[in-house]
Structures are given as C-alpha cells and as structure tokens.
Design an enzyme around this catalytic site. Structure first.
Site, PDB file in Angstrom:
ATOM      1  N   TYR A   1     -19.432 -32.665  19.224  1.00 32.80           N
ATOM      2  CA  TYR A   1     -18.570 -34.339  18.701  1.00 32.80           C
ATOM      3  C   TYR A   1     -16.682 -34.120  19.192  1.00 32.80           C
ATOM      4  O   TYR A   1     -16.182 -33.167  18.885  1.00 32.80           O
ATOM      5  CB  TYR A   1     -19.104 -33.681  17.066  1.00 32.80           C
ATOM      6  CG  TYR A   1     -18.455 -34.936  17.099  1.00 32.80           C
ATOM      7  CD1 TYR A   1     -18.082 -36.454  17.602  1.00 32.80           C
ATOM      8  CD2 TYR A   1     -18.670 -35.473  15.154  1.00 32.80           C
ATOM      9  CE1 TYR A   1     -17.641 -37.610  16.790  1.00 32.80           C
ATOM     10  CE2 TYR A   1     -18.565 -36.601  14.513  1.00 32.80           C
ATOM     11  CZ  TYR A   1     -17.672 -37.981  15.596  1.00 32.80           C
ATOM     12  OH  TYR A   1     -18.036 -38.938  15.014  1.00 32.80           O
ATOM     13  N   CYS A   2     -16.368 -35.329  19.787  1.00 30.04           N
ATOM     14  CA  CYS A   2     -15.781 -35.490  20.119  1.00 30.04           C
ATOM     15  C   CYS A   2     -14.760 -34.108  21.138  1.00 30.04           C
ATOM     16  O   CYS A   2     -15.309 -34.213  22.325  1.00 30.04           O
ATOM     17  CB  CYS A   2     -14.946 -35.625  18.860  1.00 30.04           C
ATOM     18  SG  CYS A   2     -13.345 -36.244  18.929  1.00 30.04           S
ATOM     19  N   LEU A   3     -13.566 -33.805  19.851  1.00 30.94           N
ATOM     20  CA  LEU A   3     -13.074 -32.607  21.020  1.00 30.94           C
ATOM     21  C   LEU A   3     -14.090 -31.463  21.636  1.00 30.94           C
ATOM     22  O   LEU A   3     -13.874 -30.779  22.011  1.00 30.94           O
ATOM     23  CB  LEU A   3     -11.863 -32.404  20.446  1.00 30.94           C
ATOM     24  CG  LEU A   3     -10.505 -31.500  20.480  1.00 30.94           C
ATOM     25  CD1 LEU A   3     -10.307 -31.010  22.350  1.00 30.94           C
ATOM     26  CD2 LEU A   3      -9.047 -31.461  19.959  1.00 30.94           C
TER      27      LEU A   3
ATOM     28  N   MET B   1     -21.064 -35.909  21.955  1.00 29.84           N
ATOM     29  CA  MET B   1     -21.243 -37.147  21.294  1.00 29.84           C
ATOM     30  C   MET B   1     -20.048 -37.888  21.403  1.00 29.84           C
ATOM     31  O   MET B   1     -18.468 -36.904  20.541  1.00 29.84           O
ATOM     32  CB  MET B   1     -21.498 -36.658  19.604  1.00 29.84           C
ATOM     33  CG  MET B   1     -22.897 -36.768  19.349  1.00 29.84           C
ATOM     34  SD  MET B   1     -23.095 -35.636  17.286  1.00 29.84           S
ATOM     35  CE  MET B   1     -21.944 -37.528  16.961  1.00 29.84           C
TER      36      MET B   1
END
Length: 612
Positions: free
Chosen positions: A340-342, A368
């Site tokens: 997710y993200c980073l 994501m």
C-alpha cells in the site's frame, strides 16, 4: 446575562437571545490567560536556547515569487488588462449586491466550486452582506489563480510551487476562516456571548501545548479510540520482530483456509492499522473472512537508534524477513503480497531484487495507490527540489530522523480546506470539540522516518526517478530492474488521489514484465482504498487492456458500482492455492509452528508518535 439577537437575513427570524453565565466566561478567560502565559514563556525559552531566527525561507517560496513578480511586471499591458477585468467584476458585484439588498432577483458574479463546503451555510446565499463578502473573495481568488496560470517564462517547477502556495494563501484568507465574516461563527458568538471564542482559545492553547510549542490541530477526539479495544481489533498475534518491524499473523475466521498466505506491506509514514480500523471497514478482517491467512508488517516508530537504517534495510528487514518468518509459521514457501502506497514502492523494489536472484517466493503482487514511476507524482513535488531536500537533510542529521509532524503537515497542506481550515473553524472559532472519527485518529498517528532511508527515497525516487530505470538503483549490492518482474500483478488506484496520482501509478503498472490488471477506484488515497463492499460506495473502473496512455485506458473502461475489493479477490483467488483445514497451517507434528511474542496490534503500533 442575555445576549442580543443577530439581525436576520432577508425573510428569516432573528436568532433568539440566550442566557449565558458570566462567571463561567470569566473562568474560561482566566484559564486561557494562564495557559497562554506559560506557553509564551516556554516558546521564548526554547528559541533563546536554539538562537534560531524567526524568519526563514527553507521552501524557497520567496525566491519563487520574486521570479513570478519579475515575469508579471515584464508584460505591463497584460497586467493592465487583468486589472481592468478585476475592476469590471467588482463593479458587477456592486450592482448585483445593491439589487439584492432591495430584494431584486440577481445572478451571482462568482460562485463556489462544486463541492466547496466552506460556503454551505444558508446565510452565504440569503444574506446580502455575507453573499457580497463571499463573492468578493471568490472574484479575488479567481483573479489570483488566473494570473499564476497565465504567467510565462517560468520554469515548470517554479510555476507549480507558486501555484501551490498561492492556493494556500487564498485558502487561508477565506472569509469563512474569520469570526466576523463567517455567518455561522458570528451567530454563535452573539448567541453565546462570546463563549465559543473563549472555548476555542482554550482549544487552541491545548493544541499548542500538545504539540510542544507547535500547533498540532486536533482532528478527532483521540480519547475515543484505543488500539486493540475499538480499533485494530481483528484477533492476531505478533509472531516475529526485528529492529524495523513486527510481523502480525491473524487468526483464521473460517474452518478451511487457502494454503498460500497473504503478506500486506503498509507504508511506514503512519501506523499499519489503517488496514484494520474497525470491524465494518477492516481490509484485514475482510481478507480473513475470505479464508486467507493474513500477515501484516507493523513498522517501528524509529528514533535516533535507527538513523542509519537505509532503504535497503527496510527491504531486508521488512518483506524479505517477513517471508522467512511466514514460511516458519505456515510451512509454505511462497506467498501473495500486497503493498500500500510507499509499501507498494518497497514491494516493487523487493520484486526487482528477487528477480535478480531468481527467487520465486512471491507468487503474485498487488499494489494499492503505489508509485513506481515518479514522473507526474503530483503536488508533493512542490516540496522536493535540491534546496528543500538539502535543508531537510540538515534537519534530520541533528536527530537522525524526520519528525512525524513534518510529513503530517505536508500531507495536510495538500487538502488544506478539509484537513486544516475546517478544524480551525470548528475547534477555535465555533469552540466545539472535534468529532470522533477513526480514520482521522489514524491520520494523526504519524511516525518518524530514519534520515538515511528518507534521503535515499527522496533523491532516488522523487528527484531522479531511478526506480523505473533498469539497474537505476542498487539495494543490498543488487541492481534493481522492475521490468524483469514476471509474476501476475494487480494495481488499484483512486481517481481523486492527491498523493499518488492515478495516471502516475498507471505508468508504473506498465513497467512490470508480467500480466498486469489495472483498476481505478472512485474517491481518494484513503477512502478509495478502505472501501468495504457493504458500504456500496464510490464505484470503480476496469479495462482488460493496458493502453499506452492512461486517458485512453479510462475512455474505454467499464464502470462498476460498489467496492473494488471483490474484483481484487476474484483476481487473487486463483493464486491462493488449495484449501486446507485451518489448523494444518499452524501446526506440524502436533506442535505449533509459530512462536507467539504478544497479541496484536503489538507494541510497535502502540509507540507514541514524536514521543521525544
């Protein structure tokens, strides 16, 4: 004592006078004065010790606006034309307001953008004075935006910086942010005899005290939430930990489970429990209910001991260490992984590392709102250039880490009306306590970041965009080439994402070498992802073909109602392996495979942000 009534808007009854207690008001004023004196003394003492100048321009805003002014003045004819247009708009507003004052029907000269919540109170439309104030502000705001957008001869980065900080300036000066020009606050002040402003002053001083001299706006009633009690409650155990993370394994919720486990890699800017807020919106719980054995990395809140941790350490001690621990806990040699993200950027880096070593422990990868290609990475680029990163590195070198509040403030500025000014109005002008909201509780629970890791990330990802380049970065002695990643991948992004813009994430999805599915959710970076099927909100778009351009992909995409979670599960299920009795993945020879360290959510998640 009784407060006077506020003069009504046209056609409306006056606000009734109400009684208020002058003794309570005096006590509140005295409390505020006492807090204020203490905070001023503490602030003066701190800055005297640091010998710190109050005037700085670490973001390079002053320099950028000097360039802007020079270019603007270089074309006096264009400036004169713009000023004439502004004058004409104000003349039209005068005429319209005079007509409205005598009850004549009029058309607005300037209207708020669709979805602008600042002017939703009826007085902004019905009361001619507040309507005039609102439209006057909107005319000036529109004029400033137009001047910034039309200036020529500026470098693109400077133009983006000017545009961003002009918006911050415009948002800050909105009449909704001031007691005398906000009709709702004005009415509340008259009705309460000013008690709202005194209560708001106390709230302001409390927030400054809570931030150790810096304003830390309360977005929610943090006392309403407790980890493991009413948030982060999905049953699980910490089965492994090292310097950087704890690994949580969640208990099965079904009699049978799929053999191949799922590892979730959250970002380390906030705590992991955005994925396990409450039962109704927990992605973790939903995955467990589908029959998955779920593991989640809970990152440490680093301090000076972690200052030399590198991006490669986050890979080695994060997903790679987790894969080893998962095999010991389940006996399974491969896993599906979601970033997710980073955490998705780290996942892509890890996949490149494993591809170079011909390691096939990851069977499928899900992303994501994750950036791999950082070109067009959105408004965060405003804060990332050589001068600003160098200044940030100097700050981080003092302690060995970046304060969590620094990143939190940066992200809040990207949506200042929603995440800053709405709380200024509610908490400080209306004197109300913030509403208890689980997502905003998480948003305030920011973490620090190790200096060396963060510097590598900013310079190599955002500034140089090397992750997309074959062998552009090297981690743990291994050149990383994401184009050699061949396993199936699923990318989901959000159409209103202001942190990882979907067109940039789409570009990253096309870099991988395997079969990739791209899905676009409605809403933004958080709400678009934490969107359980039961809520039936936002919708999503799918297109089986990855077109060369993101806009072409969307033009041919099919829109669906509800959450993207079931679409992802339909994609993931064929990669989850066969179903076995839940106990088979937790025991071997009658003995437990895993070593339990403590119950979820674990001590790393409970570490208070910016405790130092």
């Amino acid at each position: 004592m009784t407060a006077a009534a506020l003069p009504p808007a046209a056609g409306e009854p006056p606000v009734p006078a109400v009684n208020y207690d002058p003794v309570a008001l005096a006590e509140s004023v005295g409390s505020a004065a006492e807090k204020g004196a203490k905070l001023i003394g503490d602030f003066a003492a701190r800055n005297a010790e640091r010998h710190q100048s109050f005037v700085t321009d670490e973001l390079g805003v002053g320099k950028a606006f000097m360039e802007f002014a020079a270019q603007m003045l270089a074309n006096p004819a264009k400036l004169a034309e713009a000023n004439m247009s502004l004058w004409w708009d104000y003349m039209s507003l005068w005429q319209s307001s005079l007509l409205k004052a005598i009850g004549a029907p009029t058309q607005p000269v300037a209207e708020p953008a669709l979805g602008d919540k600042r002017f939703k109170h009826e007085d902004w439309q019905e009361h001619f004075l507040f309507d005039y104030i609102k439209q006057s502000y909107l005319i000036a705001a529109r004029w400033l935006h137009d001047q910034v957008a039309s200036v020529e001869g500026l470098p693109e980065h400077t133009k983006r910086k000017i545009g961003f900080f002009t918006r911050q300036y415009i948002d800050a000066l909105s009449p909704s942010n001031f007691a005398l020009t906000n009709p709702e606050v004005f009415r509340e002040t008259i009705a309460s005899g000013g008690q709202n402003l005194v209560k708001g002053l106390n709230n302001l001083l409390d927030d400054i005290e809570r931030g150790n001299g810096q304003l830390k706006i309360s977005m929610t009633d943090s006392k309403a939430f407790e980890l493991g009690v009413n948030i982060a409650t999905t049953p699980g155990q910490v089965v492994y930990q090292n310097d950087l993370m704890q690994l949580i394994q969640y208990e099965p919720a079904t009699k049978t489970v799929f053999r191949r486990p799922l590892l979730i890699i959250p970002p380390w800017i906030n705590k992991y429990y955005i994925l396990d807020l409450r039962e109704k919106n927990s992605l973790v719980k939903w995955c467990v209910q589908q029959g998955l054995t779920v593991f989640v990395i809970s990152w440490v809140n680093p301090d000076e001991r972690h200052g030399n941790k590198e991006f490669a350490d986050y890979m080695l001690e994060g997903p790679l260490a987790a894969l080893d621990a998962m095999e010991k806990a389940t006996g399974e040699k491969s896993a599906n992984v979601l970033g997710y993200c980073l955490g998705g950027t780290l996942l892509a880096s890890t996949l490149g590392y494993l591809a170079a070593h011909k390691d096939k422990r990851i069977a499928s990868a899900s992303f994501m709102t994750a950036l791999i290609d950082f070109s067009g990475a959105g408004e965060l680029e405003v804060f990332i250039d050589e001068d600003q990163v160098s200044s940030l590195e100097r700050k981080m070198s003092e302690r060995g880490y970046l304060e969590g509040a620094h990143m939190a403030n940066t992200f809040n500025m990207l949506r200042s009306n929603d995440l800053i000014w709405s709380f200024v109005i509610n908490n400080y002008l209306l004197g109300r306590d913030p509403f208890p909201f689980d997502l905003l509780h998480w948003n305030q629970d920011s973490t620090r970041m190790p200096a060396k890791m963060h510097s590598f990330y900013l310079r190599n990802m955002y500034m140089a965009n090397k992750l997309r380049v074959p062998d552009g970065i090297t981690l743990a002695g291994t050149p990383i080439d994401v184009t050699k990643v061949k396993m199936p991948a699923y990318f989901v992004s959000a159409i209103e994402d202001h942190i990882a813009p979907w067109k940039a994430t789409y570009s990253g999805a096309r870099l991988l070498g395997g079969k990739t599915r791209f899905v676009l959710s409605g809403s933004g970076h958080i709400a678009g992802m934490i969107n359980p099927p039961a809520a039936n909100k936002y919708g999503y778009w799918t297109n089986e073909k990855l077109a060369a351009e993101a806009t072409d992909w969307l033009a041919a995409a099919k829109q669906h109602q509800g959450s993207w979670w079931p679409d992802w599960w339909a994609w993931l299920k064929p990669h989850a392996g066969s179903e076995v009795a839940a106990r088979e993945l937790s025991k071997v020879g009658g003995k437990a495979r895993r070593k339990i360290l403590e119950p979820a959510p674990g001590s790393y998640a409970r570490m208070r942000a910016d405790a130092s």
